[in-house]
Design an enzyme around this catalytic site. Structure first.
Site, PDB file in Angstrom:
ATOM      1  N   SER A 179       0.792  -1.227   0.000  1.00  0.00           N
ATOM      2  CA  SER A 179       0.000   0.000   0.000  1.00  0.00           C
ATOM      3  C   SER A 179       0.826   1.280   0.000  1.00  0.00           C
ATOM      4  CB  SER A 179      -0.970  -0.005   1.186  1.00  0.00           C
ATOM      5  OG  SER A 179      -0.274  -0.257   2.384  1.00  0.00           O
ATOM      6  N   HIS A 207      -5.161  -3.499  -2.807  1.00  0.00           N
ATOM      7  CA  HIS A 207      -4.818  -2.575  -3.896  1.00  0.00           C
ATOM      8  C   HIS A 207      -4.749  -3.260  -5.256  1.00  0.00           C
ATOM      9  CE1 HIS A 207      -4.105   0.822  -1.245  1.00  0.00           C
ATOM     10  NE2 HIS A 207      -3.608  -0.080  -0.401  1.00  0.00           N
ATOM     11  N   LYS A 238     -11.536   0.372  -2.194  1.00  0.00           N
ATOM     12  CA  LYS A 238     -10.543   1.039  -3.030  1.00  0.00           C
ATOM     13  C   LYS A 238     -11.034   1.070  -4.479  1.00  0.00           C
ATOM     14  CE  LYS A 238      -7.417   0.742   0.620  1.00  0.00           C
ATOM     15  NZ  LYS A 238      -6.733  -0.141   1.544  1.00  0.00           N
TER      16      LYS A 238
HETATM   17  C1  LIG Z   1      -6.794  -0.233   3.008  1.00  0.00           C
HETATM   18  C2  LIG Z   1      -6.198  -1.517   3.376  1.00  0.00           C
HETATM   19  C3  LIG Z   1      -6.814  -2.359   4.300  1.00  0.00           C
HETATM   20  C4  LIG Z   1      -7.998  -1.923   5.115  1.00  0.00           C
HETATM   21  O1  LIG Z   1      -9.155  -1.928   4.355  1.00  0.00           O
HETATM   22  P1  LIG Z   1     -10.400  -1.031   4.784  1.00  0.00           P
HETATM   23  O2  LIG Z   1     -11.527  -1.623   4.044  1.00  0.00           O
HETATM   24  O3  LIG Z   1     -10.078   0.359   4.365  1.00  0.00           O
HETATM   25  O4  LIG Z   1     -10.543  -1.167   6.265  1.00  0.00           O
HETATM   26  C5  LIG Z   1      -6.270  -3.609   4.509  1.00  0.00           C
HETATM   27  N1  LIG Z   1      -5.153  -4.004   3.849  1.00  0.00           N
HETATM   28  C6  LIG Z   1      -4.518  -3.190   2.983  1.00  0.00           C
HETATM   29  C7  LIG Z   1      -3.296  -3.686   2.293  1.00  0.00           C
HETATM   30  C8  LIG Z   1      -5.018  -1.928   2.726  1.00  0.00           C
HETATM   31  O5  LIG Z   1      -4.375  -1.122   1.885  1.00  0.00           O
END
Ligand SMILES: *Cc1c(COP(=O)(O)O)cnc(C)c1O
Length: 383
Positions: A179, A207, A238
């Protein structure tokens, strides 16, 4: 005063350039947003395909609200499980080519709830050093032994696996696209090592979901590793432009989590409108070849130009393009200067990233035009 440490700690953070505060949007998420009352070009969201404000997804949510109301009033195991939850999970399993799927209210809750359910104090979790914080928290919660291996270092992972006892629960867990660095896990090597040393594999496709693979289902699909990652987790927040998260795997994995995963059991069911919105997003993602091509072209273009200008974007191979600054205060200063020029790129500092690697975390979307990218690059010229 018993609370005086609060202010002292915050002041200490500020001195280190680590103080955080909220910015407020007065517009939908998108490539252009109104941020603190100013219209700016946005290079900070994870809305990779521009779906957060998509008319089809909004329509699906509105129709679901009309039909099912908004709240669910209970956890899924009590009486909050509605047909949109079941339908969405069936769609997801089909999309991911797995036996089954289970949704969680967020990615954070999925990671904490999955890992803590699957592992116990006798287990060992092998975790990439740059894995997301929610994975680390899941491991801590599970009380399993945490063995962090250097980022993407397969030699190190092999050495650790070799020394572990043959029996006992072992889990290798990795982001598929990291991320904050925007690079990819060496997933083929990871599943090969896992087979050899009889460890389970869990991937976090946060991602990659919507972005990688022919159908956009993630890195597992892109590398044709279906069936070799035991636990496939991802978020709907995302590229899918929605909210919530999923885990895909076998029927027995789903049953196990329904019975043992505390962040699934002890929380209210997600609104059915979210499930219907995410179902609409899945349909869009399936046919989003053109958006994925745009995203790839935009990312490649920015990397090439930034490199020519002498910036270090680390090992990025995704829409996440870090611009390494190193010093936290300087990263914040650069972000402020860009904002003055109407361009929003968030500075990311320790502890989110390792000490000495503060950076601007640029994220590009499929909806950015050539002109948008050139405006960004021009603003970078004065850095
Ligand atoms: C954003 C993210 C999460 C958390 O997800 P949310 O739905 O925003 O709580 C978990 N793992 C990774 C790698 C992320 O980038």
């Amino acid at each position: 005063m018993k609370t005086s440490y609060l202010q002292q700690d915050l002041q200490a953070l500020e001195g280190l350039g680590g103080y955080r505060s909220l910015k407020t949007l007065d517009s939908p998420q998108g490539k252009e947003i109104i941020l603190d009352n100013k219209r700016v070009l946005n290079f900070s969201s994870n809305d990779y395909l521009g779906l957060a404000n998509d008319a089809r997804i909004k329509r699906a949510a509105i129709e679901a609200i009309e039909e099912y109301g908004f709240g669910t009033g209970a956890s899924r195991l009590i009486c909050g499980n509605m047909s949109p939850h079941d339908k969405f999970e069936a769609d997801l399993a089909q999309f991911k080519n797995t036996e089954n799927a289970l949704v969680y209210s967020s990615g954070y809750m999925a990671n904490t709830g999955i890992i803590s359910a699957l592992m116990d104090r006798h287990g060992v979790v092998l975790s990439d050093r740059l894995n997301h914080a929610s994975i680390i928290d899941g491991i801590i919660l599970s009380r399993a032994k945490l063995l962090r291996y250097p980022h993407a270092d397969m030699q190190a992972l092999r050495e650790i696996l070799k020394k572990l006892p043959v029996t006992g629960r072992k889990l290798i867990v990795t982001d598929t696209v990291f991320s904050m660095d925007g690079d990819r896990a060496p997933l083929k090597e990871i599943v090969d090592l896992a087979s050899r040393y009889e460890a389970m594999v869990m991937v976090d496709e946060a991602h990659a979901f919507g972005v990688l693979g022919k159908r956009g289902s993630g890195l597992v699909e892109e590398l044709a590793l279906e069936g070799r990652a035991d636990i496939q987790m991802g978020t709907l927040s995302k590229a899918a432009g929605c909210f919530g998260a999923y885990v895909c795997g076998t029927k027995i994995l789903r049953e196990y989590l329904i019975n043992k995963s505390r962040s699934f059991i002890y929380t209210t069911a997600m609104p059915p409108a979210l499930c219907q919105a995410a179902r609409a997003a899945l349909q869009i993602i399936l046919k989003a070849d053109q958006l994925r091509r745009n995203l790839q072209q935009n990312s490649d273009y920015l990397r090439a130009k930034l490199q020519a200008m002498g910036f270090d974007w680390m090992n990025s191979s995704s829409a996440i393009i870090p611009v390494l600054v190193k010093d936290s205060l300087q990263a914040v200063e650069m972000s402020k200067r860009l904002l003055k020029k109407g361009i929003f790129v968030q500075a990311i500092r320790p502890p989110t990233v390792p000490a000495g690697t503060a950076r601007l975390r640029l994220t590009v979307t499929a909806t950015h035009t050539q002109e948008d990218l050139d405006r960004l690059l021009n603003a970078f010229k004065i850095m």
